[in-house]
Motif scaffolding. Structure first.
Motif, mmCIF file in Angstrom:
data_model
loop_
_atom_site.group_PDB
_atom_site.id
_atom_site.type_symbol
_atom_site.label_atom_id
_atom_site.label_comp_id
_atom_site.label_asym_id
_atom_site.label_seq_id
_atom_site.Cartn_x
_atom_site.Cartn_y
_atom_site.Cartn_z
ATOM 1 N N TYR A 90 28.289 39.838 -125.165
ATOM 2 C CA TYR A 90 27.547 38.667 -125.624
ATOM 3 C C TYR A 90 27.686 37.495 -124.651
ATOM 4 O O TYR A 90 26.767 36.682 -124.522
ATOM 5 C CB TYR A 90 28.038 38.250 -127.008
ATOM 6 N N ASP A 145 25.428 38.025 -121.504
ATOM 7 C CA ASP A 145 24.030 38.029 -121.913
ATOM 8 C C ASP A 145 23.574 36.620 -122.296
ATOM 9 O O ASP A 145 22.416 36.258 -122.079
ATOM 10 C CB ASP A 145 23.818 38.989 -123.084
ATOM 11 N N TYR A 184 27.969 44.565 -129.014
ATOM 12 C CA TYR A 184 26.759 44.175 -128.294
ATOM 13 C C TYR A 184 25.786 45.346 -128.201
ATOM 14 O O TYR A 184 24.579 45.174 -128.350
ATOM 15 C CB TYR A 184 27.125 43.688 -126.891
ATOM 16 N N GLN A 185 26.318 46.547 -127.967
ATOM 17 C CA GLN A 185 25.442 47.710 -127.851
ATOM 18 C C GLN A 185 24.815 48.080 -129.184
ATOM 19 O O GLN A 185 23.747 48.692 -129.229
ATOM 20 C CB GLN A 185 26.213 48.898 -127.268
ATOM 21 N N VAL A 243 22.230 43.243 -130.008
ATOM 22 C CA VAL A 243 22.344 42.250 -128.939
ATOM 23 C C VAL A 243 22.143 40.828 -129.457
ATOM 24 O O VAL A 243 22.325 39.867 -128.702
ATOM 25 C CB VAL A 243 21.320 42.528 -127.811
ATOM 26 N N ASN A 293 22.954 37.444 -130.636
ATOM 27 C CA ASN A 293 24.192 36.679 -130.507
ATOM 28 C C ASN A 293 24.322 35.703 -131.671
ATOM 29 O O ASN A 293 23.658 34.665 -131.705
ATOM 30 C CB ASN A 293 24.214 35.921 -129.181
#
Length: 863
Positions: free
Chosen positions: A274, A277, A475-476, A479, A481
């Motif tokens: 996170y 990204d 995250y996978q 995604v 946040n």
């Protein structure tokens, strides 16, 4: 006769010459026509290709990279001769002799096309022509494009050297696997730098331009090997390698990352998370997506990898514990077809293709159920784990905590074995259970990604550097946040901004506020807010209002100072954008949504004494030439430019930050939030340094919060479902988020330390009774005694006015008297629970609740 023959051949010659002249004129006309409005080849001298933007941690470790075209630019002089020779041999062996086009190559290609009647059509483009096509022209197969290509290639040869042209070519060319340029391709296929390549590896790269989409080193291994060996033969014939080298290199097997012969470069990078990204999201907006993905930026992130790991582990543990406590199984990720279980190779290949399985959770691995025994035990195949003689098993008892969730949403009976939760072919997540004593393996256990989600963020209160951010469980898996993107109701964690506004508008921590029922007529009907305990406590000091998260007191305070004042404060602190907070009383209890990112940054300004601090995930950004294009730290270093400083002195850092609130107010609200941790809803905080903070729980416990800080670090957490629904009757910020805060801050304190909060100038301490607000002597002691901080010029007289917010009180009318002392009389039992009658300094009788701050401890919320 002789004259006739001579005349005949003369006529033929004249016709040929005339035809040649007309042909040259026509050809010249064609070239002149196409040469007009051609793109300028001179722009190639300023070549700035799309290159990878890379993110580094504070200690300089590469942690992520972003690219639309994965390219690593290498100057021509740094490209090894071996690589240049391989590509020249494969693509243009006369490169160093021709002037942009190779007439012999064109004629040979034309001859082959005629001889094969169009079946063998091959290109005759030189490297220079390919540069023109790649940079300035389209890839369509037309006479017009070829003519333009020839013209531009000739011009380019006149303006750039051969080495410069080859540099452009070797950095721009696409070589498959999203690799552009030889440096990126060497890393992609062999995980090597250019200088580490062997001749057969350089030849493999040179084989790729012919058909990069089809020349896959695994799926087309034989075809790639043949092309590689052809390049090696050309290198030998061109004199770049000797015959022995050609033969030995041709005999070597085709080895690649894709075939598992080398470790992939990406495996050395931590999984994208996170934090990086969010850097992508913010910098793409700041610099533009083209510059971010192709500008070759060097980004120094603020993340501390160790603390990021602690944060993610703490949040995951809380989410998994809550999910496990619900006892509901929803952990089947996907079901493989029956034929995928026919062999180990088949299920491993099928399992590898399951992209929905989160592989970024430490200790978790995707697995497929291979069989279920009559006893309820399940044999599993685990990604990346070799099979042993007995196989890998999950025992039946590992499933007995859960009830399966049916398709209609109802729950089945509690599982007796794994077969009640999953069947052969089902893909699940598993983890190894190990011994706490020595770490030895015990057994495999089922795992599942929790349905409940949440976010966590921590930052330096003085610099704004975000040291950790976790936007969800995995995250996978998702995604999105939740630390920066999720808009959630902060609930009672918003109350400090109401109380801070009050302290700046004539209140003190000892101001008495009436805690009684309120009824407000709204367009939607009568609104009757409640305290979380469903009780009222009568006149109560302001401090107790925040320590015990009293909703009714908060509403009265907000009504008294005005919701527009509260809104201005919240916007000044960045909780909401300017002009975006709606001045409704319910919003004083945190009804309006905001982000965890905004809340944590706002709390940092309480911790640092009231100075503005902007949160940042990036310390510095440099462009491809190393120039700094962004720097977060704008503080001035006084004396840093001097060659030497006087002995015993050090450079002085001038923060030059804007003050958003009075330092005395910041300390007062911090002290009151210390009380939340010591006596209120945040008593679960257990750390070796002073901590201040505030819990928050919204209506029906749809969101639970805790934001707290030490003298150095501020951290915040929230938990809730993405589609808000209740977390249950026993869900509070103090029970779900405080443990996350504790787990992180224990490591943060060990890393960054902590001290008592700095007491500002402009105030003084006085001991008071925290139950009644009455002044006490300097030597007073006991559970009811607190040393309160008052602003200079403020007396206890001016700090103890009764405040009812303009609402009609239930017990007593609002008075203008400012009591100096409160003399306790025997309890009468009148009024609210545990109340007692007192006489004020003006001689009036008032009812004060017994132990006003000892009601049911809760996190307050929206009522």
């Amino acid at each position: 006769m002789f004259r006739f023959i001579l005349s005949f051949f003369g006529s033929i010659f004249s016709l040929l010459v005339t035809g040649l002249i007309f042909g040259l004129l026509i050809l010249g006309g064609v070239f002149w026509t196409y040469s007009r409005d051609l793109p300028s080849h001179e722009q190639l001298s300023q070549y700035a290709p799309k290159t990878i933007s890379r993110v580094y941690s504070g200690e300089g470790r590469l942690i992520d990279e972003f690219a639309e075209e994965r390219r690593i630019f290498v100057p021509g002089e740094e490209i090894p001769d071996l690589v240049k020779e391989a590509f020249v041999s494969a693509e243009d062996k006369n490169f160093y002799q021709h002037h942009g086009y190779d007439m012999r190559g064109i004629m040979a290609a034309g001859r082959d096309a005629v001889m094969s009647r169009g079946q063998n059509v091959r290109g005759a483009s030189t490297i220079t022509q390919q540069v023109m096509k790649n940079f300035l022209l389209s890839s369509d197969r037309s006479v017009e494009r070829k003519v333009k290509e020839l013209i531009l290639a000739t011009r380019l040869e006149q303006s750039l050297s051969k080495d410069q042209i080859l540099e452009l070519y070797l950095n721009e060319i696409f070589l498959g696997q999203n690799s552009y340029g030889v440096a990126a391709a060497a890393q992609t296929y062999f995980n090597k730098t250019l200088s580490e390549l062997e001749p057969h590896e350089a030849a493999t790269l040179a084989a790729m331009p012919q058909a990069p989409g089809r020349y896959h080193p695994v799926r087309a291994k034989e075809r790639v090997t043949e092309r590689r060996n052809y390049v090696l033969r050309e290198m030998w014939q061109n004199g770049y390698i000797d015959e022995a080298t050609m033969k030995s290199e041709s005999a070597k097997p085709l080895r690649s990352v894709q075939n598992g012969d080398f470790e992939a470069f990406a495996e050395k990078l931590p999984p994208r998370d996170y934090f990086t990204d969010e850097i992508r999201r913010q910098l793409s907006e700041e610099f533009g997506e083209d510059e971010f993905f192709g500008g070759g930026l060097t980004i120094r992130a603020t993340v501390e990898p160790h603390m990021q790991s602690v944060a993610s582990d703490a949040l995951r543990s809380a989410l998994e514990d809550y999910d496990r406590g619900r006892g509901i199984w929803h952990g089947v990720i996907e079901t493989l077809p029956e034929e995928a279980l026919a062999s180990e190779a088949a299920w491993r290949a099928a399992l590898f293709d399951v992209k929905a399985a989160p592989r970024d959770v430490p200790g978790w691995m995707p697995a497929v159920i291979l069989e279920v025994s009559d006893a309820g035990n399940a044999r599993i195949g685990i990604e990346g784990i070799e099979e042993d003689a007995d196989g890998h098993w999950v025992p039946a008892k590992d499933a007995q905590w859960a009830r399966p969730e049916r398709e209609d949403g109802s729950l089945g009976p509690r599982a007796q074995g794994v077969g009640d939760l999953a069947q052969p072919g089902d893909v699940v997540m598993v983890g190894a259970m190990t011994s706490d004593a020595d770490g030895s393996f015990i057994r495999w256990t089922l795992r599942q990604v929790p349905e409940v989600q949440g976010g966590f963020m921590a930052m330096d209160v003085n610099t704004g550097r975000v040291i950790a951010m976790q936007g969800g469980f995995s995250y996978q898996s998702s995604v999105f946040n939740r630390a920066t993107q999720a808009m959630r109701q902060p609930g009672s964690s918003f109350k400090p901004f109401v109380y801070a506004a009050a302290l700046d508008n004539g209140y003190t921590p000892a101001t008495i506020v009436v805690d009684e029922e309120i009824a407000i007529n709204t367009p939607d009907g009568m609104w009757r807010p409640k305290n979380a305990s469903n009780r009222t406590y009568g006149p109560t000091p302001l401090r107790t209002g925040i320590e015990q998260s009293r909703n009714l007191m908060t509403i009265r305070v907000a009504q008294d100072i005005g919701m527009q004042t509260v809104a201005n404060y919240a916007e000044r602190f960045g909780v909401y954008p300017d002009g975006q907070m709606r001045p409704f009383l319910a919003n004083s209890l945190g009804a309006q949504e905001t982000t965890l990112y905004n809340m944590v940054a706002a709390y940092a300004m309480f911790a640092n004494g009231g100075e503005r601090v902007e949160p940042t995930l990036v310390d510095r950004v440099q462009d491809r030439r190393g120039r700094t294009v962004y720097r977060h730290d704008q503080r001035d270093c006084v004396g840093c430019s001097q060659n030497a400083l006087p002995a015993g002195t050090a450079p002085e850092i001038d923060t030059n930050r804007e003050r958003v609130m009075d330092a005395v107010t910041a300390y007062q609200i911090t002290s009151m939030m210390e009380g939340v941790v010591k006596r209120g809803s945040g008593t679960g905080v257990n750390l070796p340094v002073p901590i201040a903070g505030k819990t928050g729980t919204t209506n029906e416990a749809k969101d639970v919060w805790f934001v707290g800080f030490s003298s150095n670090i501020v951290a915040g957490c929230y938990l809730g479902y993405d589609q808000p629904r209740t977390l249950g009757q026993n869900a509070y910020g103090g029970t779900l988020c405080v443990p996350v805060f504790n787990a992180f801050m224990r490591q943060a304190v060990a890393e960054y330390g902590g001290s008592a909060f700095k007491v500002p100038e402009g105030g003084y301490f006085m001991k008071i009774d925290r139950f009644t607000g009455a002044r006490l002597s300097a030597d007073a002691s006991g559970a009811n005694v607190i040393s309160e901080f008052f602003r200079d010029g403020t007396t206890l007289d001016s700090g103890m006015a009764y405040v009812d917010g303009g609402f009609e009180p239930k017990i007593m009318p609002a008075v203008d008297g400012l009591p100096l002392t409160l003399k306790a009389l025997p309890a009468t039992g009148a009024g609210t629970y545990g109340s007692k009658a007192v006489t004020t300094s003006t001689g009036q009788r008032k009812v004060i609740p017994g132990k006003a701050d000892f009601g049911t401890i809760s996190s307050g919320g929206l009522y």
